[in-house]
Design a protein around this motif. Structure first.
Motif, mmCIF file in Angstrom:
data_model
loop_
_atom_site.group_PDB
_atom_site.id
_atom_site.type_symbol
_atom_site.label_atom_id
_atom_site.label_comp_id
_atom_site.label_asym_id
_atom_site.label_seq_id
_atom_site.Cartn_x
_atom_site.Cartn_y
_atom_site.Cartn_z
ATOM 1 N N LEU A 1 0.804 -1.209 0.000
ATOM 2 C CA LEU A 1 0.000 0.000 0.000
ATOM 3 C C LEU A 1 0.838 1.260 0.000
ATOM 4 N N LEU A 2 0.170 2.342 -0.391
ATOM 5 C CA LEU A 2 0.776 3.663 -0.453
ATOM 6 C C LEU A 2 -0.207 4.637 0.194
ATOM 7 N N VAL A 3 0.269 5.377 1.190
ATOM 8 C CA VAL A 3 -0.575 6.370 1.860
ATOM 9 C C VAL A 3 0.030 7.747 1.593
ATOM 10 N N VAL A 4 -0.793 8.641 1.042
ATOM 11 C CA VAL A 4 -0.316 9.977 0.675
ATOM 12 C C VAL A 4 -1.116 11.040 1.424
ATOM 13 N N ASN A 5 -0.516 12.206 1.547
ATOM 14 C CA ASN A 5 -1.176 13.361 2.149
ATOM 15 C C ASN A 5 -1.667 14.256 1.013
ATOM 16 N N LYS A 6 -2.974 14.243 0.776
ATOM 17 C CA LYS A 6 -3.550 15.000 -0.346
ATOM 18 C C LYS A 6 -3.733 16.465 0.036
ATOM 19 N N PRO A 7 -3.251 17.375 -0.801
ATOM 20 C CA PRO A 7 -3.560 18.792 -0.545
ATOM 21 C C PRO A 7 -5.004 19.102 -0.930
ATOM 22 N N HIS A 8 -5.550 20.170 -0.384
ATOM 23 C CA HIS A 8 -6.897 20.565 -0.812
ATOM 24 C C HIS A 8 -6.839 21.143 -2.222
ATOM 25 N N GLY A 9 -7.971 21.124 -2.904
ATOM 26 C CA GLY A 9 -8.049 21.712 -4.243
ATOM 27 C C GLY A 9 -7.737 20.738 -5.363
ATOM 28 N N ILE A 10 -7.567 19.466 -5.033
ATOM 29 C CA ILE A 10 -7.301 18.463 -6.067
ATOM 30 C C ILE A 10 -8.227 17.270 -5.822
ATOM 31 N N ALA A 11 -8.848 16.781 -6.888
ATOM 32 C CA ALA A 11 -9.790 15.667 -6.758
ATOM 33 C C ALA A 11 -9.036 14.354 -6.540
ATOM 34 N N SER A 12 -9.752 13.356 -6.035
ATOM 35 C CA SER A 12 -9.150 12.033 -5.819
ATOM 36 C C SER A 12 -9.012 11.276 -7.129
ATOM 37 N N LEU A 13 -10.080 11.278 -7.929
ATOM 38 C CA LEU A 13 -10.143 10.532 -9.187
ATOM 39 C C LEU A 13 -10.684 11.429 -10.290
ATOM 40 N N PRO A 14 -10.338 11.151 -11.550
ATOM 41 C CA PRO A 14 -10.935 11.948 -12.627
ATOM 42 C C PRO A 14 -12.452 11.717 -12.692
ATOM 43 N N ALA A 15 -13.204 12.792 -12.850
ATOM 44 C CA ALA A 15 -14.646 12.661 -13.093
ATOM 45 C C ALA A 15 -14.840 12.303 -14.561
#
Length: 306
Positions: free
Chosen positions: A92-106
């Motif tokens: 597994l890979l755990v990342v710290n997501k910044p705000h303003g970016i989506a998780s997956l492409p819509a």
């Protein structure tokens, strides 16, 4: 070879199933993984000899499973940029997501998402770049996100996702002071009939949803809350806090007001406690409060400049 996350190694115990196929099912291989192992180039070795699904093993035997290559989806293009890695191993890979970016492409939108960045990151390390998203965050929520590196790891993580072996904790700053200071919000969440991308409390058609909250700090006009998700509904924390009269500061979608002090909802997934599904080690992972929420906390405390 040990860096290759396609290789799984087990030693057969007395209480393990002895037929290879039954052993794999016992160890949570899905039917599609068994199919791919058999028909798409996977290999099984017992004590260094290649064997098939019907081979009978005995206690002490060592089984080595080499999973088939996974074909990455063309729907997610690799993109390159900073990825804040909090934890990584073969599974597994755990990342710290910044705000303003989506998780997956819509479906209708292109643009950089965490899935694109993680695919680029894995390709740059010459690893399997098939994206297996285990947890997702709203575009304007920051914090810890989990990706599995293989379909097998994904299925193991999925099994524990909403159990005590996979605990998700958030920090949120909300309007007002919550009474009582801690408790359980147990309200069913459904799709808003008027606005399809919003959620609301729906006692007739909604799905059971539970959020545990605890007040960490009180301010004159707001509160800092620690929250634990017991279920994983879309917008769950945002909807639940709005429902009890304390929407998240900056969450204009649910509070109905724009806040000049922060340009997104003040919500951050700061901690994960995961019992690793393969090693059984307890992972206690944390992501620090991002700068805009640190600043908001300072403002709420009545300080001028953080």
């Amino acid at each position: 070879m040990n860096k290759n996350n396609r290789i799984l190694k087990f030693t057969i115990d007395d209480d393990d199933k002895k037929i290879v196929r039954k052993f794999l099912v016992q160890h949570k291989f899905s039917s599609s993984q068994l199919h791919n192992l058999k028909n798409k180039g996977g290999l099984i070795f017992v004590n260094h000899k290649q064997r098939h699904f019907d081979f009978k093993m005995k206690p002490g035997d060592v089984i080595l499973i080499i999973m088939n290559e996974e074909e990455p989806s063309d729907l997610i293009a690799p993109m390159y940029g900073p990825v804040d890695v909090i934890y990584e191993d073969s599974y597994l890979l755990v990342v710290n997501k910044p705000h303003g970016i989506a998780s997956l492409p819509a479906k209708a939108k292109s643009g950089k998402t965490m899935a694109n960045l993680v695919k680029g990151y894995l390709l740059s390390k010459k690893e399997n770049s098939t994206i297996h998203l285990v947890t997702r965050l709203d575009r304007n929520t920051s914090g810890l996100m989990v990706f599995a590196k293989t379909s097998y790891a994904h299925s193991l993580l999925d099994r524990i996702l909403h159990t005590e072996d996979f605990q998700k904790f958030y920090l949120a700053m909300v309007y007002g002071q919550v009474e009582p200071e801690s408790g359980l919000i147990d309200l069913p969440i459904g799709i808003d009939p008027d606005v399809f991308y919003m959620r609301n409390i729906d006692h007739e058609k909604g799905k059971a949803s539970q959020t545990v909250y605890e007040t960490v700090e009180k301010f004159s006009t707001g509160s800092l809350l620690k929250l634990k998700l017991l279920t994983g509904r879309t917008h769950q924390i945002r909807v639940h806090l709005t429902a009890i009269g304390h929407p998240i500061i900056g969450d204009d979608m649910y509070s109905g007001k724009v806040d000049s002090r922060i340009d997104r909802q003040a919500l951050h997934c700061y901690r994960l406690n995961i019992v690793h599904p393969v090693t059984k080690q307890l992972l206690k992972l944390q992501a620090p409060l991002p700068a805009d929420m640190v600043m908001l906390k300072s403002v709420l405390r009545g300080e001028k400049n953080g």
